[in-house]
Design a protein around this motif. Structure first.
Motif, PDB file in Angstrom:
ATOM      1  N   THR A   1      -9.397   3.809  11.508  1.00 20.99           N
ATOM      2  CA  THR A   1     -10.553   3.964  10.706  1.00 20.99           C
ATOM      3  C   THR A   1     -10.856   3.624   9.174  1.00 20.99           C
ATOM      4  OG1 THR A   1     -12.399   4.451  12.004  1.00 20.99           O
ATOM      5  CG2 THR A   1     -12.811   4.386   9.635  1.00 20.99           C
ATOM      6  N   ALA A   2     -10.705   2.661   8.399  1.00 19.21           N
ATOM      7  CA  ALA A   2     -10.424   2.526   6.499  1.00 19.21           C
ATOM      8  C   ALA A   2     -11.880   2.950   6.361  1.00 19.21           C
ATOM      9  CB  ALA A   2      -9.847   1.549   6.913  1.00 19.21           C
ATOM     10  N   LEU A   3     -11.468   2.922   5.540  1.00 21.57           N
ATOM     11  CA  LEU A   3     -13.184   3.036   4.347  1.00 21.57           C
ATOM     12  C   LEU A   3     -12.215   2.733   2.925  1.00 21.57           C
ATOM     13  CD1 LEU A   3     -15.084   6.214   2.952  1.00 21.57           C
ATOM     14  CD2 LEU A   3     -13.999   4.782   1.614  1.00 21.57           C
ATOM     15  N   VAL A   4     -13.009   1.826   2.630  1.00 19.32           N
ATOM     16  CA  VAL A   4     -12.745   1.044   1.420  1.00 19.32           C
ATOM     17  C   VAL A   4     -13.812   0.454   0.333  1.00 19.32           C
ATOM     18  CG1 VAL A   4     -12.265  -1.828   0.959  1.00 19.32           C
ATOM     19  CG2 VAL A   4     -11.438  -0.830   2.932  1.00 19.32           C
ATOM     20  N   THR A   5     -13.783   0.930  -0.867  1.00 18.47           N
ATOM     21  CA  THR A   5     -14.273   0.665  -1.705  1.00 18.47           C
ATOM     22  C   THR A   5     -14.615  -0.325  -3.089  1.00 18.47           C
ATOM     23  OG1 THR A   5     -12.929   1.317  -3.535  1.00 18.47           O
ATOM     24  CG2 THR A   5     -13.836   3.777  -2.256  1.00 18.47           C
ATOM     25  N   GLY A   6     -15.736  -0.563  -3.506  1.00 22.08           N
ATOM     26  CA  GLY A   6     -15.370  -1.970  -3.522  1.00 22.08           C
ATOM     27  C   GLY A   6     -15.163  -3.071  -2.539  1.00 22.08           C
ATOM     28  N   ALA A   7     -16.212  -3.130  -1.698  1.00 19.97           N
ATOM     29  CA  ALA A   7     -15.487  -3.494  -0.178  1.00 19.97           C
ATOM     30  C   ALA A   7     -15.771  -5.318   0.514  1.00 19.97           C
ATOM     31  CB  ALA A   7     -16.025  -2.656   1.202  1.00 19.97           C
ATOM     32  N   THR A   8     -17.287  -4.921  -0.923  1.00 16.64           N
ATOM     33  CA  THR A   8     -18.313  -6.391  -1.249  1.00 16.64           C
ATOM     34  C   THR A   8     -17.974  -7.519  -1.678  1.00 16.64           C
ATOM     35  OG1 THR A   8     -19.931  -5.539  -2.781  1.00 16.64           O
ATOM     36  CG2 THR A   8     -19.849  -4.964  -0.406  1.00 16.64           C
TER      37      THR A   8
ATOM     38  N   ALA B   1     -11.427  -8.662   0.792  1.00 20.96           N
ATOM     39  CA  ALA B   1     -10.095  -9.023   1.650  1.00 20.96           C
ATOM     40  C   ALA B   1      -9.097  -7.829   2.530  1.00 20.96           C
ATOM     41  CB  ALA B   1      -9.480  -9.642   0.782  1.00 20.96           C
ATOM     42  N   PHE B   2      -8.982  -6.824   2.283  1.00 20.64           N
ATOM     43  CA  PHE B   2      -9.321  -6.175   3.079  1.00 20.64           C
ATOM     44  C   PHE B   2      -9.323  -5.466   4.121  1.00 20.64           C
ATOM     45  CE2 PHE B   2      -5.976  -4.262  -0.813  1.00 20.64           C
ATOM     46  CZ  PHE B   2      -5.480  -3.008   0.385  1.00 20.64           C
ATOM     47  N   ALA B   3     -11.401  -5.309   3.764  1.00 26.33           N
ATOM     48  CA  ALA B   3     -11.845  -5.508   4.977  1.00 26.33           C
ATOM     49  C   ALA B   3     -11.587  -6.384   5.669  1.00 26.33           C
ATOM     50  CB  ALA B   3     -13.618  -5.142   4.225  1.00 26.33           C
ATOM     51  N   ARG B   4     -11.651  -7.802   5.918  1.00 24.59           N
ATOM     52  CA  ARG B   4     -11.393  -8.695   6.223  1.00 24.59           C
ATOM     53  C   ARG B   4     -10.396  -8.300   7.277  1.00 24.59           C
ATOM     54  NH1 ARG B   4     -12.851 -12.387   2.052  1.00 24.59           N
ATOM     55  NH2 ARG B   4     -11.271 -12.765   1.676  1.00 24.59           N
ATOM     56  N   ALA B   5      -9.405  -8.073   6.794  1.00 25.02           N
ATOM     57  CA  ALA B   5      -7.869  -8.331   6.795  1.00 25.02           C
ATOM     58  C   ALA B   5      -7.611  -6.778   8.874  1.00 25.02           C
ATOM     59  CB  ALA B   5      -7.476  -7.869   6.112  1.00 25.02           C
ATOM     60  N   LEU B   6      -8.574  -6.157   7.796  1.00 26.73           N
ATOM     61  CA  LEU B   6      -8.561  -4.661   8.294  1.00 26.73           C
ATOM     62  C   LEU B   6      -9.607  -5.304  10.026  1.00 26.73           C
ATOM     63  CD1 LEU B   6      -8.508  -2.127   6.143  1.00 26.73           C
ATOM     64  CD2 LEU B   6      -6.810  -2.495   7.265  1.00 26.73           C
ATOM     65  N   ALA B   7      -9.952  -5.788  10.107  1.00 26.10           N
ATOM     66  CA  ALA B   7     -11.596  -5.676  10.680  1.00 26.10           C
ATOM     67  C   ALA B   7     -11.132  -6.623  12.077  1.00 26.10           C
ATOM     68  CB  ALA B   7     -12.494  -6.642  10.233  1.00 26.10           C
ATOM     69  N   ASP B   8      -9.979  -8.026  11.214  1.00 25.30           N
ATOM     70  CA  ASP B   8      -9.172  -8.447  12.107  1.00 25.30           C
ATOM     71  C   ASP B   8      -8.078  -8.230  13.147  1.00 25.30           C
ATOM     72  OD1 ASP B   8     -10.663 -10.663  11.250  1.00 25.30           O
ATOM     73  OD2 ASP B   8      -8.973 -11.256   9.605  1.00 25.30           O
ATOM     74  N   ARG B   9      -7.400  -7.063  12.765  1.00 24.75           N
ATOM     75  CA  ARG B   9      -6.582  -5.931  13.030  1.00 24.75           C
ATOM     76  C   ARG B   9      -6.970  -5.063  13.897  1.00 24.75           C
ATOM     77  NH1 ARG B   9      -4.409  -8.279   8.736  1.00 24.75           N
ATOM     78  NH2 ARG B   9      -2.432  -8.748   8.375  1.00 24.75           N
ATOM     79  N   GLY B  10      -8.843  -5.185  14.115  1.00 22.69           N
ATOM     80  CA  GLY B  10      -8.835  -4.319  15.376  1.00 22.69           C
ATOM     81  C   GLY B  10      -9.442  -2.819  14.151  1.00 22.69           C
ATOM     82  N   TRP B  11      -9.767  -2.650  13.016  1.00 28.65           N
ATOM     83  CA  TRP B  11     -10.316  -1.315  12.368  1.00 28.65           C
ATOM     84  C   TRP B  11     -11.626  -1.431  12.480  1.00 28.65           C
ATOM     85  CZ3 TRP B  11      -7.152   2.205   9.294  1.00 28.65           C
ATOM     86  CH2 TRP B  11      -5.597   2.032   9.350  1.00 28.65           C
ATOM     87  N   ASP B  12     -12.022   0.261  12.322  1.00 31.13           N
ATOM     88  CA  ASP B  12     -13.354   0.204  12.092  1.00 31.13           C
ATOM     89  C   ASP B  12     -13.467   0.423  10.947  1.00 31.13           C
ATOM     90  OD1 ASP B  12     -14.504   0.053  14.805  1.00 31.13           O
ATOM     91  OD2 ASP B  12     -14.145   2.129  15.340  1.00 31.13           O
ATOM     92  N   LEU B  13     -14.535   0.435   9.927  1.00 34.25           N
ATOM     93  CA  LEU B  13     -14.903   0.267   8.664  1.00 34.25           C
ATOM     94  C   LEU B  13     -15.645   1.108   8.129  1.00 34.25           C
ATOM     95  CD1 LEU B  13     -14.404  -3.215   8.093  1.00 34.25           C
ATOM     96  CD2 LEU B  13     -13.014  -2.100   7.621  1.00 34.25           C
TER      97      LEU B  13
END
Length: 259
Positions: free
Chosen positions: A3-10, A16-28
């Motif tokens: 799981t990754a926590l991203v601030t300023g995520a929208t 871009a971090f959220a997209r990349a991590l989701a594509d790599r299988g991370w929960d957010l």
């Protein structure tokens, strides 16, 4: 699942971090001020099969920062990667008598980074694993007012944090982007035509490079060959020259801002 926590995520680099991590299988865990945008982003990732939690928080509000820090310290729902990305341009002059803009900038890009990094680091050290990315800027290497000073702090803070975390299984990396085509610059009134086209980077390419550097254990990441070369010149050139270039860039920025 990690799981990754991203601030300023929208928006911008955070999105871009959220997209990349989701594509790599991370929960957010997505953190931002705009609840509607948070919900829209979360729905999109959930539709792709990712588990997503949203935290509406204004990181200029210390109570909200405390809530996000508490989430980072939850050991029964571990956060494996923190991306401290929330930020904004600071247009207020250093000689301004109105300190509101400077105060907000310090709360979001200095204090919140320290508090959230500390919370994540403590929890990660207990588990013996985890990663922290603090988004600084190449502006921290030059002298463009309050924003440069703040981003210089982010890099030095992260380097110090990396020293403290040595041997724990937890790492910290400062990401130093150059100009990236995102809403950040549009909100600041900086158009693509106001800066040389060669200086602009793509947010998704930037994040891909940052994640490669993170996997390699880099403490400071400066994506793209051109910015690596520019920052080499900044580090090794005379500071008087850096100040002259910074002054010229600042003037160019101001001329591009709306009245």
């Amino acid at each position: 699942m990690a799981t990754a926590l991203v601030t300023g995520a929208t928006s911008g680099i955070g999105a871009a971090f959220a997209r990349a991590l989701a594509d790599r299988g991370w929960d957010l865990v997505l953190v931002a001020r705009d609840e509607a945008r948070l919900d829209a982003e979360a729905a999109r990732y959930r539709a792709a099969g990712r588990a997503v939690e949203v935290l509406r928080a204004d990181l200029a509000d210390r109570a909200d920062v405390t809530r996000v820090a508490a989430r980072l310290e939850e050991q029964d729902r571990p956060v494996d990667l923190l991306v401290n990305n929330a930020g904004f341009s600071v247009r207020a002059p250093l000689l301004s008598t109105d300190q509101e803009a400077h105060d907000r900038a310090f709360e979001v890009m200095v204090r919140a980074v320290q508090v959230l990094s500390g919370a994540a680091g403590r929890a990660m050290v207990q588990r013996g694993r985890g990663r922290i990315v603090n988004v600084g800027s190449t502006a921290g290497r030059i002298t463009m007012g309050a924003y440069s000073a703040i981003k210089a702090w982010v890099t030095v803070f992260t380097e110090g944090l990396s020293n403290e975390l040595a041997g724990t299984g937890v790492t910290a990396m400062a990401l130093e982007p150059g100009w990236v085509r995102t809403e950040f610059h549009a909100r600041a009134g900086i158009s693509g035509s106001s800066m040389p086209s060669a200086l602009w980077l793509d947010a998704d390419d930037l994040v891909a490079a940052a994640l490669r550097d993170l996997s390699r254990g880099r403490v400071v990441s400066t994506p793209s060959a051109r910015y690596k070369a520019l920052m080499f010149l900044v580090r090794h050139g005379p500071r008087s020259g850096v100040r002259r270039v910074s002054k010229a860039l600042s003037g160019r920025r101001r001329s591009s801002l709306p009245e």
